[in-house]
Design a protein around this motif. Structure first.
Motif, short mmCIF file in Angstrom:
data_model
loop_
_atom_site.label_atom_id
_atom_site.label_comp_id
_atom_site.label_asym_id
_atom_site.label_seq_id
_atom_site.Cartn_x
_atom_site.Cartn_y
_atom_site.Cartn_z
N UNK A 1 -51.70 -10.31 -80.48
CA UNK A 1 -50.08 -10.27 -80.14
C UNK A 1 -49.06 -11.35 -80.11
N UNK A 2 -48.91 -11.91 -81.07
CA UNK A 2 -48.10 -12.34 -81.25
C UNK A 2 -47.32 -12.98 -79.98
N UNK A 3 -46.76 -13.67 -79.97
CA UNK A 3 -45.83 -13.99 -78.21
C UNK A 3 -44.82 -14.52 -78.75
N UNK A 4 -42.70 -13.23 -78.84
CA UNK A 4 -42.09 -14.27 -79.08
C UNK A 4 -41.55 -14.38 -77.54
N UNK B 1 -41.82 -0.88 -68.35
CA UNK B 1 -42.86 -1.07 -69.35
C UNK B 1 -43.85 -0.48 -70.06
N UNK B 2 -44.27 0.44 -69.49
CA UNK B 2 -44.59 2.55 -70.34
C UNK B 2 -43.35 2.88 -71.63
N UNK B 3 -42.18 3.07 -70.65
CA UNK B 3 -41.24 3.23 -72.04
C UNK B 3 -41.14 1.87 -73.38
N UNK B 4 -41.75 0.86 -72.82
CA UNK B 4 -41.23 -0.19 -74.04
C UNK B 4 -42.56 -1.06 -73.66
N UNK B 5 -43.38 -1.08 -74.53
CA UNK B 5 -44.84 -1.45 -74.79
C UNK B 5 -44.81 -2.61 -74.76
N UNK B 6 -43.59 -3.16 -75.94
CA UNK B 6 -43.28 -4.52 -77.01
C UNK B 6 -42.55 -5.67 -75.92
N UNK B 7 -42.26 -5.31 -74.46
CA UNK B 7 -41.87 -6.52 -73.61
C UNK B 7 -43.02 -7.19 -73.34
N UNK B 8 -44.01 -6.63 -73.16
CA UNK B 8 -45.85 -6.80 -72.83
C UNK B 8 -46.12 -8.32 -73.92
N UNK B 9 -44.95 -8.30 -75.34
CA UNK B 9 -45.24 -9.72 -76.14
C UNK B 9 -44.17 -10.42 -76.09
N UNK B 10 -43.19 -10.66 -74.40
CA UNK B 10 -42.13 -11.39 -75.18
C UNK B 10 -42.13 -12.07 -73.65
#
Length: 257
Positions: free
Chosen positions: A1-4, A126-135
């Motif tokens: 997963x690419x980090x932003x 984080x469970x509601x918005x798992x994309x946060x883990x890639x930022x």
């Protein structure tokens, strides 16, 4: 997963966008003529978050958000200058969802319970918005959501009577532990959903590691803990153990204050 990375936009315009709903109101504003716009920045940010939640962060591009809103991409640029600012707006709005008690608002009486509230709210976020883990928020969006969380943790730690430097360091240590663990947990859940394979199933496929390749003489401590059933604690127990020991260490500083 690419980090932003957040915090990549121009400082002046990013701050103006982040704090758009927190400016003092004025009474001398004149009404504008013409048709009222059907779109506003809040709808743009909401659309970006919804796309990221449902399809992943890559879907929340400027063109993707514009399509979801039924407007042209160039129209979207009149509300948010670039994808960098959009990302900051999305992140900070999600951070604010935790609705942590502010100054003068009811909160748990125990400082540990206040930290556990932050922990519970952050993990749920984080469970509601798992994309946060890639930022990466090494350069964070310095908006209302981020500062509200910072104020909350500092005020929770301030009751310990530590020095200002220790209070700040304690709050940062708590943030680092909880946010990092919550991000890893969300990443784990996201991986299971995207691959359709549970972690238990993944490990089961690699069982031959233990039968064929694992050498007990080269790994005596691992073997001893396995034989003593020391690996039976689940993720929740491991997380709570680490958080409680961190809070124990911070609380122990009271006697030195």
């Amino acid at each position: 997963m690419a980090v932003r990375h957040s915090g990549g936009g121009a400082a002046d315009r990013t701050l103006a966008l982040l704090w758009r709903n927190h400016r003092p109101t004025t009474t001398d504003s004149k009404p504008t003529l013409g048709r009222r716009p059907t779109l506003d920045l809040n709808k743009v940010v909401d659309a970006g978050i919804t796309l990221a939640d449902e399809q992943g962060l890559a879907a929340a591009s400027m063109s993707g958000v514009a399509k979801a809103l039924g407007v042209g991409t160039m129209t979207l640029y009149t509300y948010v200058p670039s994808k960098e600012e959009l990302l900051d707006l999305m992140v900070d709005q999600v951070l604010a969802e935790r609705a942590l008690p502010g100054p003068g608002e009811p909160r748990p009486t125990s400082w540990r319970d206040q930290i556990h509230l932050y922990s519970d709210q952050t993990r749920a976020m984080f469970r509601r918005h798992p994309w946060l883990a890639s930022i990466s928020t090494i350069r964070p969006p310095v908006g209302p959501g981020m500062l509200a969380a910072r104020e909350y943790l500092l005020s929770a730690c301030a009751v310990l009577g530590l020095s200002p430097r220790q209070t700040n360091t304690a709050a940062l240590a708590i943030t680092t532990y909880i946010d990092s663990a919550a991000g890893l947990e969300a990443d784990s859940e996201q991986l299971e959903r995207s691959t359709g394979q549970s972690h238990d199933a993944w490990w089961h496929e690699r069982w031959d590691l233990w039968e064929t390749y694992f050498d007990v003489e080269r790994h005596p401590t691992m073997t001893a803990i396995w034989n003593a059933k020391g690996y039976e604690d689940g993720t929740q127990e491991v997380y709570r153990f680490g958080l409680d020991r961190l809070l124990d260490g911070i609380e122990a500083l009271r006697s030195q204050a």
